[in-house]
Scaffold this motif. Structure first.
Motif, PDB file in Angstrom:
ATOM      1  N   MET A   1       0.828  -1.203   0.000  1.00 37.25           N
ATOM      2  CA  MET A   1       0.000   0.000   0.000  1.00 37.25           C
ATOM      3  C   MET A   1       0.867   1.259   0.000  1.00 37.25           C
ATOM      4  SD  MET A   1      -3.211  -0.868  -0.129  1.00 37.25           S
ATOM      5  CE  MET A   1      -2.607  -2.140  -1.258  1.00 37.25           C
ATOM      6  N   LEU A   2       2.010   1.197   0.701  1.00 35.18           N
ATOM      7  CA  LEU A   2       2.930   2.333   0.738  1.00 35.18           C
ATOM      8  C   LEU A   2       3.497   2.652  -0.644  1.00 35.18           C
ATOM      9  CD1 LEU A   2       5.148   1.803   3.932  1.00 35.18           C
ATOM     10  CD2 LEU A   2       3.524   3.656   3.523  1.00 35.18           C
ATOM     11  N   ARG A   3       3.544   1.657  -1.498  1.00 30.22           N
ATOM     12  CA  ARG A   3       4.165   1.823  -2.819  1.00 30.22           C
ATOM     13  C   ARG A   3       3.160   2.209  -3.901  1.00 30.22           C
ATOM     14  NH1 ARG A   3       7.970  -3.614  -2.341  1.00 30.22           N
ATOM     15  NH2 ARG A   3       9.589  -2.667  -1.021  1.00 30.22           N
ATOM     16  N   TYR A   4       1.876   2.143  -3.588  1.00 33.85           N
ATOM     17  CA  TYR A   4       0.865   2.507  -4.569  1.00 33.85           C
ATOM     18  C   TYR A   4       0.747   4.032  -4.666  1.00 33.85           C
ATOM     19  CZ  TYR A   4      -0.926  -2.304  -4.708  1.00 33.85           C
ATOM     20  OH  TYR A   4      -1.059  -3.650  -4.868  1.00 33.85           O
ATOM     21  N   GLU A   5       0.263   4.484  -5.801  1.00 32.01           N
ATOM     22  CA  GLU A   5      -0.048   5.899  -5.947  1.00 32.01           C
ATOM     23  C   GLU A   5      -1.205   6.259  -5.013  1.00 32.01           C
ATOM     24  OE1 GLU A   5       1.511   8.202  -7.740  1.00 32.01           O
ATOM     25  OE2 GLU A   5       2.970   6.710  -8.396  1.00 32.01           O
TER      26      GLU A   5
ATOM     27  N   ASN B   1      -8.351   6.417   1.931  1.00 29.61           N
ATOM     28  CA  ASN B   1      -8.469   5.386   2.965  1.00 29.61           C
ATOM     29  C   ASN B   1      -7.566   4.189   2.758  1.00 29.61           C
ATOM     30  OD1 ASN B   1     -10.560   6.503   4.636  1.00 29.61           O
ATOM     31  ND2 ASN B   1     -12.004   6.082   2.979  1.00 29.61           N
ATOM     32  N   HIS B   2      -7.077   3.984   1.542  1.00 29.79           N
ATOM     33  CA  HIS B   2      -6.380   2.746   1.231  1.00 29.79           C
ATOM     34  C   HIS B   2      -5.005   2.670   1.883  1.00 29.79           C
ATOM     35  CE1 HIS B   2      -4.511   5.500  -1.559  1.00 29.79           C
ATOM     36  NE2 HIS B   2      -3.620   4.601  -1.900  1.00 29.79           N
ATOM     37  N   CYS B   3      -4.472   3.815   2.317  1.00 28.98           N
ATOM     38  CA  CYS B   3      -3.148   3.812   2.944  1.00 28.98           C
ATOM     39  C   CYS B   3      -3.237   4.473   4.318  1.00 28.98           C
ATOM     40  CB  CYS B   3      -2.143   4.535   2.060  1.00 28.98           C
ATOM     41  SG  CYS B   3      -0.451   4.435   2.680  1.00 28.98           S
ATOM     42  N   ILE B   4      -3.282   3.652   5.355  1.00 27.84           N
ATOM     43  CA  ILE B   4      -3.350   4.170   6.724  1.00 27.84           C
ATOM     44  C   ILE B   4      -1.935   4.409   7.232  1.00 27.84           C
ATOM     45  CG2 ILE B   4      -4.036   3.651   9.091  1.00 27.84           C
ATOM     46  CD1 ILE B   4      -6.355   2.034   7.968  1.00 27.84           C
TER      47      ILE B   4
ATOM     48  N   ARG C   1       1.796  10.905  -4.126  1.00 26.94           N
ATOM     49  CA  ARG C   1       2.797  10.493  -3.142  1.00 26.94           C
ATOM     50  C   ARG C   1       4.161  10.956  -3.642  1.00 26.94           C
ATOM     51  NH1 ARG C   1       2.317   6.554   0.502  1.00 26.94           N
ATOM     52  NH2 ARG C   1       0.746   5.395  -0.687  1.00 26.94           N
ATOM     53  N   ALA C   2       4.885  11.688  -2.817  1.00 26.85           N
ATOM     54  CA  ALA C   2       6.164  12.252  -3.226  1.00 26.85           C
ATOM     55  C   ALA C   2       7.264  11.826  -2.262  1.00 26.85           C
ATOM     56  CB  ALA C   2       6.075  13.779  -3.286  1.00 26.85           C
ATOM     57  N   ALA C   3       8.506  12.016  -2.697  1.00 32.78           N
ATOM     58  CA  ALA C   3       9.651  11.645  -1.869  1.00 32.78           C
ATOM     59  C   ALA C   3       9.707  12.505  -0.615  1.00 32.78           C
ATOM     60  CB  ALA C   3      10.942  11.809  -2.668  1.00 32.78           C
ATOM     61  N   ILE C   4      10.163  11.907   0.475  1.00 30.22           N
ATOM     62  CA  ILE C   4      10.301  12.639   1.727  1.00 30.22           C
ATOM     63  C   ILE C   4      11.307  13.779   1.527  1.00 30.22           C
ATOM     64  CG2 ILE C   4      10.935  12.485   4.168  1.00 30.22           C
ATOM     65  CD1 ILE C   4       8.434  10.904   3.466  1.00 30.22           C
TER      66      ILE C   4
END
Length: 298
Positions: free
Chosen positions: A104-108, A145-148, A262-265
């Motif tokens: 999930m962390l790797r999904y858009e 919701n898909h990424c908590i 989702r972008a790089a830290i």
């Protein structure tokens, strides 16, 4: 058959599988999915020469199944330190569940829940929404919701083709979870809790004529319990500290569009800002809305 499966074989196959595929394999037979598959699980550990796993053996006296051990190895060998910091295993939680969180962390990022019919996807793109109706006292919400987010650092960027009104922030997943919002145009920030709404120290906003060329970023740092705002990669400051728990990204919009990415830290993510003094006054919803609309319309 199971004796022919060694670490290289299992990891080679599993590297092409999604978490739910491992679950399906676990359900096919006892050797793959039950604790009776401990012998095969121990063979994988032995072939891997992984001593770190023994420290967790007390979590499951019966031993992990072959699929559980495979999921564990995927998490521990095929992820970055930054990713692992976001998905710490909770007690005896299934490794397949942790692996699913990793995916999930790797999904858009997308908005997989929309408040009502007034907000819709742009050209079917779930990361891009628009709302052509509404007003400041009736904005439409959308949620990712898909990424908590429950640990580590998380960074999302937002872009729009114009204003008038956009609020973005984090929403607690529990029933009484807090909500922290940032208004793009005014820079107005607020904390929404069970006792009411608290106005926070605001940060820089953006003019309507520069909105389409501006990228807004929110950095949720659950290691330090802070939420920081960025504008075109420049850190504007922390708008809330003392944050803990589980959160999702949420937005409210009216009369405009908004996309999430989702972008790089950021490189300065570890910077420790001194939080500005916060307002100690808790407003009722109505009073806070009046103060908010006065700021936006001023």
């Amino acid at each position: 058959m199971k004796d022919s499966f060694n670490n290289a074989t299992m990891l080679g196959i599993a590297s092409f599988l999604e978490p739910w595929h491992l679950v399906n394999l676990a359900l096919t037979c006892k050797d793959f999915g039950s604790k009776q598959g401990k012998k095969a699980c121990q063979q994988i550990k032995s072939n891997c020469g992984d001593g770190a796993s023994s420290a967790n053996d007390t979590d499951n006296v019966g031993g992990w199944s072959m699929m559980e051990e495979t999921a564990r190895q995927i998490v521990e060998t095929m992820s970055t330190e930054e990713e692992r910091a976001c998905i710490p295993r909770r007690g005896s939680e299934s490794w397949m569940s942790v692996y699913n969180e990793l995916e999930m962390l790797r999904y858009e990022l997308i908005f997989d829940e929309l408040d009502d019919y007034t907000v819709r996807y742009v050209d079917g793109d779930e990361s891009h929404i628009c709302c052509n109706v509404g007003s400041l006292d009736h904005m439409s919400g959308a949620y990712s919701n898909h990424c908590i987010m429950r640990a580590g650092k998380h960074y999302a960027e937002f872009q729009t083709n114009g204003l008038p009104s956009i609020m973005a922030g984090i929403d607690g997943t529990s029933i009484d979870g807090e909500l922290v919002t940032y208004h793009f145009e005014s820079g107005f920030c607020a904390w929404h809790g069970s006792d009411g709404i608290q106005a926070l120290e605001g940060v820089e906003g953006v003019r309507a004529d520069e909105a389409s060329s501006t990228r807004f970023g929110l950095l949720l740092d659950l290691d330090n319990g802070t939420l920081a705002v960025y504008k075109n990669d420049q850190r504007l400051g922390i708008i809330k500290d003392g944050i803990s728990g589980e959160y999702i990204w949420s937005v409210d919009i009216c009369g405009t569009d908004l996309s999430i990415n989702r972008a790089a830290i950021p490189n300065d993510a570890n910077q420790i800002d001194i939080c500005a003094d916060r307002s100690t006054q808790i407003f009722s919803y109505g009073k806070c809305l009046d103060a908010y609309t006065n700021i936006v319309r001023s």
